[in-house]
Write an enzyme that holds these catalytic residues in place. Structure first.
Site, PDB file in Angstrom:
ATOM      1  N   CYS A 109      33.641  35.182  32.521  1.00 30.46           N
ATOM      2  CA  CYS A 109      35.325  34.977  31.917  1.00 30.46           C
ATOM      3  C   CYS A 109      34.947  34.370  31.007  1.00 30.46           C
ATOM      4  O   CYS A 109      36.841  34.056  30.422  1.00 30.46           O
ATOM      5  CB  CYS A 109      35.599  34.239  33.342  1.00 30.46           C
ATOM      6  SG  CYS A 109      35.743  35.040  34.442  1.00 30.46           S
ATOM      7  N   HIS A 233      40.824  29.935  30.576  1.00 32.87           N
ATOM      8  CA  HIS A 233      41.212  30.446  31.362  1.00 32.87           C
ATOM      9  C   HIS A 233      41.918  30.561  32.012  1.00 32.87           C
ATOM     10  O   HIS A 233      41.883  29.182  33.239  1.00 32.87           O
ATOM     11  CB  HIS A 233      39.329  30.471  31.393  1.00 32.87           C
ATOM     12  CG  HIS A 233      39.162  31.339  32.873  1.00 32.87           C
ATOM     13  ND1 HIS A 233      40.079  32.482  33.123  1.00 32.87           N
ATOM     14  CD2 HIS A 233      38.973  31.852  33.867  1.00 32.87           C
ATOM     15  CE1 HIS A 233      39.344  33.831  33.777  1.00 32.87           C
ATOM     16  NE2 HIS A 233      38.446  32.839  34.606  1.00 32.87           N
ATOM     17  N   ASN A 263      43.630  36.247  37.789  1.00 31.52           N
ATOM     18  CA  ASN A 263      42.597  36.208  36.771  1.00 31.52           C
ATOM     19  C   ASN A 263      41.790  37.743  36.429  1.00 31.52           C
ATOM     20  O   ASN A 263      41.504  38.402  36.978  1.00 31.52           O
ATOM     21  CB  ASN A 263      40.969  35.914  37.786  1.00 31.52           C
ATOM     22  CG  ASN A 263      40.082  35.140  37.126  1.00 31.52           C
ATOM     23  OD1 ASN A 263      39.664  35.332  35.651  1.00 31.52           O
ATOM     24  ND2 ASN A 263      39.160  33.969  37.583  1.00 31.52           N
TER      25      ASN A 263
HETATM   26  N1  COA Z   1      44.834  32.871  52.669  1.00 34.68           N
HETATM   27  C1  COA Z   1      45.486  31.860  53.193  1.00 34.68           C
HETATM   28  N2  COA Z   1      44.210  30.926  54.087  1.00 34.68           N
HETATM   29  C2  COA Z   1      43.253  30.813  53.581  1.00 34.68           C
HETATM   30  C3  COA Z   1      42.811  32.142  51.889  1.00 34.68           C
HETATM   31  C4  COA Z   1      44.118  33.035  51.814  1.00 34.68           C
HETATM   32  N3  COA Z   1      43.669  33.555  50.868  1.00 34.68           N
HETATM   33  N4  COA Z   1      41.707  31.821  51.859  1.00 34.68           N
HETATM   34  C5  COA Z   1      41.118  30.818  52.640  1.00 34.68           C
HETATM   35  N5  COA Z   1      41.920  30.277  53.397  1.00 34.68           N
HETATM   36  C6  COA Z   1      41.876  28.779  54.899  1.00 34.68           C
HETATM   37  C7  COA Z   1      40.317  28.588  55.091  1.00 34.68           C
HETATM   38  O1  COA Z   1      39.970  29.540  55.789  1.00 34.68           O
HETATM   39  C8  COA Z   1      40.227  27.376  55.574  1.00 34.68           C
HETATM   40  O2  COA Z   1      40.407  26.958  57.339  1.00 34.68           O
HETATM   41  P1  COA Z   1      40.245  25.843  57.390  1.00 34.68           P
HETATM   42  O3  COA Z   1      40.416  24.722  56.828  1.00 34.68           O
HETATM   43  O4  COA Z   1      40.679  26.439  58.360  1.00 34.68           O
HETATM   44  O5  COA Z   1      38.292  26.752  57.301  1.00 34.68           O
HETATM   45  C9  COA Z   1      41.622  26.752  54.065  1.00 34.68           C
HETATM   46  O6  COA Z   1      42.463  27.665  53.818  1.00 34.68           O
HETATM   47  C10 COA Z   1      41.195  25.909  52.886  1.00 34.68           C
HETATM   48  O7  COA Z   1      39.784  27.036  52.529  1.00 34.68           O
HETATM   49  P2  COA Z   1      39.183  26.210  51.514  1.00 34.68           P
HETATM   50  O8  COA Z   1      38.187  27.834  50.887  1.00 34.68           O
HETATM   51  O9  COA Z   1      38.581  25.267  51.041  1.00 34.68           O
HETATM   52  O10 COA Z   1      40.869  26.533  49.910  1.00 34.68           O
HETATM   53  P3  COA Z   1      40.852  25.967  48.652  1.00 34.68           P
HETATM   54  O11 COA Z   1      41.427  24.748  48.377  1.00 34.68           O
HETATM   55  O12 COA Z   1      38.639  25.422  47.922  1.00 34.68           O
HETATM   56  O13 COA Z   1      40.888  27.708  47.695  1.00 34.68           O
HETATM   57  C11 COA Z   1      39.757  28.840  46.487  1.00 34.68           C
HETATM   58  C12 COA Z   1      39.776  28.063  47.601  1.00 34.68           C
HETATM   59  C13 COA Z   1      38.779  29.565  46.111  1.00 34.68           C
HETATM   60  C14 COA Z   1      41.688  29.153  45.985  1.00 34.68           C
HETATM   61  C15 COA Z   1      39.613  27.502  45.225  1.00 34.68           C
HETATM   62  O14 COA Z   1      38.948  27.226  45.511  1.00 34.68           O
HETATM   63  C16 COA Z   1      38.955  28.510  43.675  1.00 34.68           C
HETATM   64  O15 COA Z   1      40.099  28.452  43.476  1.00 34.68           O
HETATM   65  N6  COA Z   1      37.711  28.081  43.519  1.00 34.68           N
HETATM   66  C17 COA Z   1      37.189  28.970  41.531  1.00 34.68           C
HETATM   67  C18 COA Z   1      37.171  30.263  42.371  1.00 34.68           C
HETATM   68  C19 COA Z   1      37.389  30.949  40.757  1.00 34.68           C
HETATM   69  O16 COA Z   1      38.200  30.470  40.367  1.00 34.68           O
HETATM   70  N7  COA Z   1      36.520  31.608  40.446  1.00 34.68           N
HETATM   71  C20 COA Z   1      36.451  32.760  39.180  1.00 34.68           C
HETATM   72  C21 COA Z   1      35.481  31.424  38.225  1.00 34.68           C
HETATM   73  S1  COA Z   1      35.929  33.091  37.015  1.00 34.68           S
END
Ligand code: COA
Length: 309
Positions: A109, A233, A263
């Site tokens: 990215c 980004h 993204n």
């Molecule tokens: N819809 C609903 N619930 C979801 C879900 C979805 N799509 N994805 C995860 N959950 C749930 C999880 O199971 C978890 O439930 P629990 O608390 O019962 O265990 C809860 O939501 C929180 O999940 P978590 O993974 O802690 O969420 P988060 O706040 O970290 O958000 C991302 C997840 C992926 C959105 C976030 O971590 C992120 O954006 N990370 C960076 C990723 C990125 O930018 N990648 C590309 C880099 S170039």
């Protein structure tokens, strides 16, 4: 030293739109969760890396008004090439009627900023006019049953024609970084899907964006106060907000289009930059800070002085 100046740009997004509501039919998720955790509302899916590149690049060439035969290098940033061999840039070069060197750059990215900086290296050693493209079709390597990644990734392309100038080059400072020891946090094997440790990527992304931005600004001899527009980004609005907070950069001086695009990896920064330009958010002389991060874990930033006339 010879520098460069963007003289035309173009973007392309596939016609097919996938909303958060559409995703909630396909997997256990919902609009509220995706919006709150990422800022994304919809994304565009479809096409190939070559087809989107050809579309955005043709627009950039048309806007610049240059003869394609005068372009003497094509740099295509992509992490989703259409084939392992040849480079997708070769397909794009032929379709656009170019007769010049063409190669792909893969820095995930952060790729568009890498490609833009590499293009300046070519200008410094004699190239006169380059086509720089950032395109990804992440939907092809996304596991559409994995709600942890499928809500984020999408397809798109942005391109620009960069001309050599002996004075007034717009690149004022840059930084390219990578830490391969973190590759396990975000990867896709050849033929496989994206695997991601979302929480850890989030945490590190903020830190490395801020660090890279400071390095580029220092090289340019500028401070955050000089920045008219930050083009980060487009991964997650919460990452952008956290990075801007740490940089003391208000969000109204930041370009955000991810609510419409998701993204799109290599396309993300050019889509946001050229959207800002098309919507009158940039004036000649404005200082623009492009800053990206991605798998690898790469980081890249560039401070440019916007000049479109
Ligand atoms: N819809 C609903 N619930 C979801 C879900 C979805 N799509 N994805 C995860 N959950 C749930 C999880 O199971 C978890 O439930 P629990 O608390 O019962 O265990 C809860 O939501 C929180 O999940 P978590 O993974 O802690 O969420 P988060 O706040 O970290 O958000 C991302 C997840 C992926 C959105 C976030 O971590 C992120 O954006 N990370 C960076 C990723 C990125 O930018 N990648 C590309 C880099 S170039």
């Amino acid at each position: 030293m010879t520098g460069g100046r963007i003289i035309g740009w173009g973007t392309a997004l596939p016609d097919k739109v996938l909303t958060n509501g559409d995703l909630s039919v396909m997997m256990d998720t919902n609009d509220e969760w995706i919006t709150e955790r990422t800022g994304i509302k919809r994304r565009h899916i479809g096409g190939s890396t070559a087809s989107l590149s050809i579309e955005s690049a043709q627009r950039a060439i048309d806007m610049s008004g240059v003869d394609p035969a005068s372009i003497d290098g094509l740099v295509l940033s992509t992490t989703t090439p259409d084939r392992t061999v040849p480079a997708t840039s070769a397909t794009v070069q032929n379709a656009l009627g170019l007769r010049c060197g063409a190669f792909d750059v893969n820095a995930a990215c952060s790729g568009f900023v890498y490609a833009y900086v590499v293009a300046h290296g070519l200008l410094a050693i004699g190239a006169k006019r380059l086509l720089v493209i950032g395109t990804d079709t992440l939907s092809r390597i996304t596991d559409w049953s994995d709600r942890g990644t499928a809500i984020l990734f999408a397809d798109g392309s942005g391109a620009c024609v960069v001309d050599a100038v002996s004075e007034g080059g717009q690149l004022l400072g840059w930084d390219l970084d990578a830490d391969g020891s973190l590759e396990h946090l975000l990867y896709a094997d050849v033929g496989g899907y994206i695997h991601m440790d979302g929480k850890e990527v989030f945490r590190r992304a903020v830190r490395i964006m801020v660090d890279s931005a400071h390095k580029s600004l220092a090289k340019a001899g500028l401070s955050v106060d000089d920045v008219s527009l930050c083009v980060p980004h487009q991964a997650n609005v919460r990452i952008i907000e956290a990075a801007c907070r740490q940089l003391s950069l208000p969000m109204d001086r930041t370009a955000v289009v991810l609510q419409e695009t998701g993204n799109t990896s290599s396309a993300s920064i050019p889509l946001a930059l050229f959207d800002a330009a098309n919507n009158g958010r940039l004036s000649d002389g404005d200082i623009v800070l492009m800053v990206g991060f991605g798998a690898g874990m790469t980081a890249a930033s560039a401070v440019i002085e916007w000049r479109a006339t």
